[in-house]
Design a protein around this motif. Structure first.
Motif, short mmCIF file in Angstrom:
data_model
loop_
_atom_site.label_atom_id
_atom_site.label_comp_id
_atom_site.label_asym_id
_atom_site.label_seq_id
_atom_site.Cartn_x
_atom_site.Cartn_y
_atom_site.Cartn_z
N ILE A 1 20.70 -5.77 -3.92
CA ILE A 1 21.73 -5.20 -3.06
C ILE A 1 21.24 -3.89 -2.45
N ASN A 2 20.56 -3.09 -3.27
CA ASN A 2 20.11 -1.78 -2.80
C ASN A 2 19.08 -1.88 -1.68
N THR A 3 18.28 -2.93 -1.71
CA THR A 3 17.23 -3.06 -0.70
C THR A 3 17.67 -3.82 0.55
N LEU A 4 18.97 -4.15 0.64
CA LEU A 4 19.46 -4.89 1.80
C LEU A 4 19.10 -4.20 3.11
N ALA A 5 19.59 -2.96 3.28
CA ALA A 5 19.35 -2.23 4.52
C ALA A 5 17.89 -1.83 4.64
N TYR A 6 17.28 -1.46 3.52
CA TYR A 6 15.87 -1.03 3.54
C TYR A 6 14.96 -2.14 4.07
N GLU A 7 15.14 -3.36 3.57
CA GLU A 7 14.27 -4.45 3.98
C GLU A 7 14.55 -4.90 5.41
N VAL A 8 15.78 -4.75 5.86
CA VAL A 8 16.11 -5.16 7.23
C VAL A 8 15.54 -4.17 8.24
N PHE A 9 15.78 -2.88 8.01
CA PHE A 9 15.47 -1.88 9.03
C PHE A 9 14.15 -1.15 8.79
N ALA A 10 13.96 -0.59 7.61
CA ALA A 10 12.78 0.24 7.37
C ALA A 10 11.50 -0.58 7.46
N ILE A 11 11.48 -1.75 6.84
CA ILE A 11 10.28 -2.57 6.87
C ILE A 11 9.99 -3.04 8.29
N GLY A 12 11.05 -3.39 9.03
CA GLY A 12 10.87 -3.82 10.42
C GLY A 12 10.30 -2.72 11.29
N ILE A 13 10.82 -1.50 11.15
CA ILE A 13 10.33 -0.37 11.94
C ILE A 13 8.90 -0.03 11.56
N ALA A 14 8.61 -0.01 10.24
CA ALA A 14 7.25 0.30 9.78
C ALA A 14 6.26 -0.75 10.28
N MET A 15 6.68 -2.01 10.29
CA MET A 15 5.82 -3.09 10.78
C MET A 15 5.44 -2.88 12.24
N ILE A 16 6.42 -2.45 13.04
CA ILE A 16 6.20 -2.29 14.48
C ILE A 16 5.41 -1.02 14.80
N VAL A 17 5.69 0.07 14.08
CA VAL A 17 5.07 1.34 14.41
C VAL A 17 3.62 1.42 13.94
N TYR A 18 3.24 0.65 12.91
CA TYR A 18 1.90 0.76 12.34
C TYR A 18 0.76 0.43 13.32
N PRO A 19 0.81 -0.73 14.01
CA PRO A 19 -0.27 -1.00 14.98
C PRO A 19 -0.35 0.07 16.08
N THR A 20 0.80 0.62 16.47
CA THR A 20 0.81 1.66 17.49
C THR A 20 0.20 2.95 16.97
N LEU A 21 0.53 3.34 15.74
CA LEU A 21 -0.09 4.52 15.14
C LEU A 21 -1.59 4.33 15.01
N SER A 22 -2.02 3.12 14.63
CA SER A 22 -3.46 2.83 14.52
C SER A 22 -4.15 2.97 15.87
N GLU A 23 -3.49 2.45 16.90
CA GLU A 23 -4.05 2.53 18.26
C GLU A 23 -4.13 3.98 18.74
N LEU A 24 -3.09 4.77 18.49
CA LEU A 24 -3.09 6.18 18.90
C LEU A 24 -4.12 6.99 18.12
N ALA A 25 -4.33 6.60 16.84
CA ALA A 25 -5.34 7.28 16.03
C ALA A 25 -6.74 7.00 16.57
N VAL A 26 -6.98 5.76 17.00
CA VAL A 26 -8.28 5.41 17.60
C VAL A 26 -8.50 6.21 18.89
N LYS A 27 -7.43 6.36 19.68
CA LYS A 27 -7.51 7.11 20.95
C LYS A 27 -7.49 8.63 20.74
N GLU A 28 -7.18 9.06 19.50
CA GLU A 28 -7.08 10.48 19.15
C GLU A 28 -6.01 11.21 19.97
#
Length: 521
Positions: free
Chosen positions: A270-297
């Protein structure tokens, strides 16, 4: 990445995850009704806990793979990227098969050491060994899906990975409805293996559409593979902290009372309901972008993307944590209270859940912080942080378990998660020469105040509902529905006047969508 792009990319992903979570709730409700809070569910949850603990290896593989493969895509070397992907698939599969065989052989010893409470009764112990051995087969499919989903996310294809839970939960629900009575918990273990296979299978069409195919490439001494494996080790340790802490707590719980593991697990779900819906989804999407921006410095845009992701998570998870804490009893009544799940089980689960709720916020923020560190190829800082969290969790468990039972275990997780998240924020702030701490702190205070106002309203609504409609299924359902509608209205009104820009981006996005629909009409 601009906030509007984060929001737009997140919407469909979150819808898919929400569908998966709805099915997960149905699954958990059916588990509670079919098996109750007994040693039968303890056996399944313990075995599943081992699987989830070992999936951190595959999670580490995906996490390490994405920035490396993103560099391949930047260089646009088709032949090289295909060879690298197939080498990773084949080598990781060989290693996983070896680990799976060893785990099956030593299942008896694993249960005796880490789930000693399950070894006290010979019948329970034998059943635990059989269920654990069956479920270890899941690891092969988890390993395969980790590489394939890494490829998809590197190409910023998120829908199939987000739909995996939905697909596996369909399998579980079908089994529980039609076959659970005849085949019991062992059959459910087989259904779990099939569910993980389906998670892998759903990614294959898009994987092939992107131009990837299978080739028998096995090069253990490939420099890129060796580099990836070196990076994986600290990432596996750091990303395993949530599952490892849960696994440690399950081990403690096996010695409290029969069904304690299941109470802990239901509270966690029950506690991870909102966490798994929103936080994991946002982290999944932002990670490739952060990696790309890190490569571009591009440090400026990198910090903006990081700050925006954290603020969006706080906007969602802080009110969610308070709402779940206030409405925990009606939520548990609706989801679990039927069949073998009685009033005593409800009270035990509700008490455990109360101390669990703040951990949701810490987990969500820490997920993004971990991704930020990995995107700049710093895997040691999260690893050290994870060690501290595990040690802290064990120390608190030893102190409070005697007095608070399962609630003490959930309190220990919340304290360790909160402390380590604060440490992570400070470490990243120093490493990047500032990450807009003042702005994020101001947002945190505003969101917490608005969420507290909402929480007070929810408390009043729930009390009135209990007094007038009772605490049964009907009263609980009315309490949740009214609380959701009124609480959301109160929170949105409050947060609007708090002037948080990420919330305004959300409103702008939905207004733009509504205008497009109106124009078409």
């Amino acid at each position: 990445m601009a906030s509007k792009k984060v929001i737009k990319s997140s919407i469909i992903v979150m819808i898919l995850i929400i569908l998966g979570k709805v099915l997960a709730l149905i699954r958990d409700s059916l588990i509670a009704a079919k098996f109750g809070v007994t040693y039968v569910t303890d056996i399944y949850n313990f075995a599943l806990g081992i699987v989830y603990l070992l999936t951190t290896i595959s999670y580490g593989l995906t996490t390490t793979f994405i920035p490396l493969h993103t560099e391949h895509l930047q260089k646009n070397n088709e032949e090289h990227k295909n060879r690298f992907v197939n080498n990773v698939i084949n080598v990781s599969s060989i290693i996983t098969i070896i680990i799976t065989v060893l785990l099956i052989i030593f299942a008896k010893d694993i249960i005796y050491i880490f789930g000693h409470g399950l070894s006290k009764d010979s019948k329970v112990f034998d059943s635990s060994i059989q269920v654990t051995r069956i479920m270890m087969l899941s690891l092969v499919f988890i390993s395969l899906q980790s590489v394939v989903t890494g490829v998809l996310q590197s190409h910023k294809e998120f829908y199939e990975p987000a739909a995996m839970a939905m697909v596996s939960n369909i399998v579980y629900v079908i089994y529980l409805v039609f076959f659970a009575v005849e085949f019991g918990i062992k059959g459910f273990a087989i259904a779990t293996v099939i569910g993980f296979f389906m998670q892998f299978l759903i990614n294959i069409p898009k994987y092939k559409k992107l131009g990837y195919g299978y080739k028998l490439v096995i090069k253990f001494k490939d420099p890129e593979l060796i580099n990836m494996l070196k990076l994986m080790i600290p990432i596996i340790i750091s990303t395993s902290v949530v599952q490892l802490n849960l696994f440690i707590n399950r081990s403690f719980a096996t010695n409290i009372y029969g069904g304690a593991v299941t109470v802990l697990d239901f509270a966690n779900k029950i506690n991870t309901l909102a966490y798994e819906v929103f936080a994991i989804g946002i982290a999944m999407i932002v990670y490739p972008t952060l990696s790309e921006l890190a490569v571009k410095e591009d440090k400026t845009e990198y910090k903006n993307s990081l700050s925006q992701a954290i603020n969006i998570i706080m906007i969602i998870l802080i009110p969610a944590a308070i709402a779940i804490a206030v409405l925990r009893e009606p939520l548990i009544t609706i989801i679990f209270k039927r069949g073998a799940f009685n009033n005593e089980a409800l009270k035990l689960t509700a008490n455990a859940l109360l101390f669990y709720c703040p951990a949701m916020i810490a987990y969500g923020i820490r997920d993004v912080l971990n991704k930020a560190f990995y995107s700049i190829k710093d895997s040691k800082t999260p690893m050290v942080n994870s060690f501290i969290g595990i040690v802290l969790n064990i120390i608190i468990n030893l102190i409070v378990i005697k007095y608070m039972k399962v609630s003490g275990l959930t309190l220990a997780i919340t304290i360790s998660a909160s402390v380590t998240t604060i440490m992570m924020i400070w470490n990243l702030h120093k490493k990047l020469d500032g990450i807009k701490l003042k702005s994020m702190w101001n947002s945190f205070l505003k969101i917490t105040f608005c969420s507290s106002v909402m929480g007070l309203v929810l408390f009043i609504i729930n009390k009135v509902s209990q007094l007038t409609m009772g605490t049964g299924m009907k009263g609980s359902l009315i309490s949740i529905l009214v609380s959701f509608l009124v609480g959301m209205l109160v929170y949105i009104t409050c947060i609007y006047f708090a002037n948080i820009k990420e919330f305004k981006y959300l409103l702008e996005y939905f207004n733009a969508k509504r205008n497009r629909v109106n124009n078409k009409l």
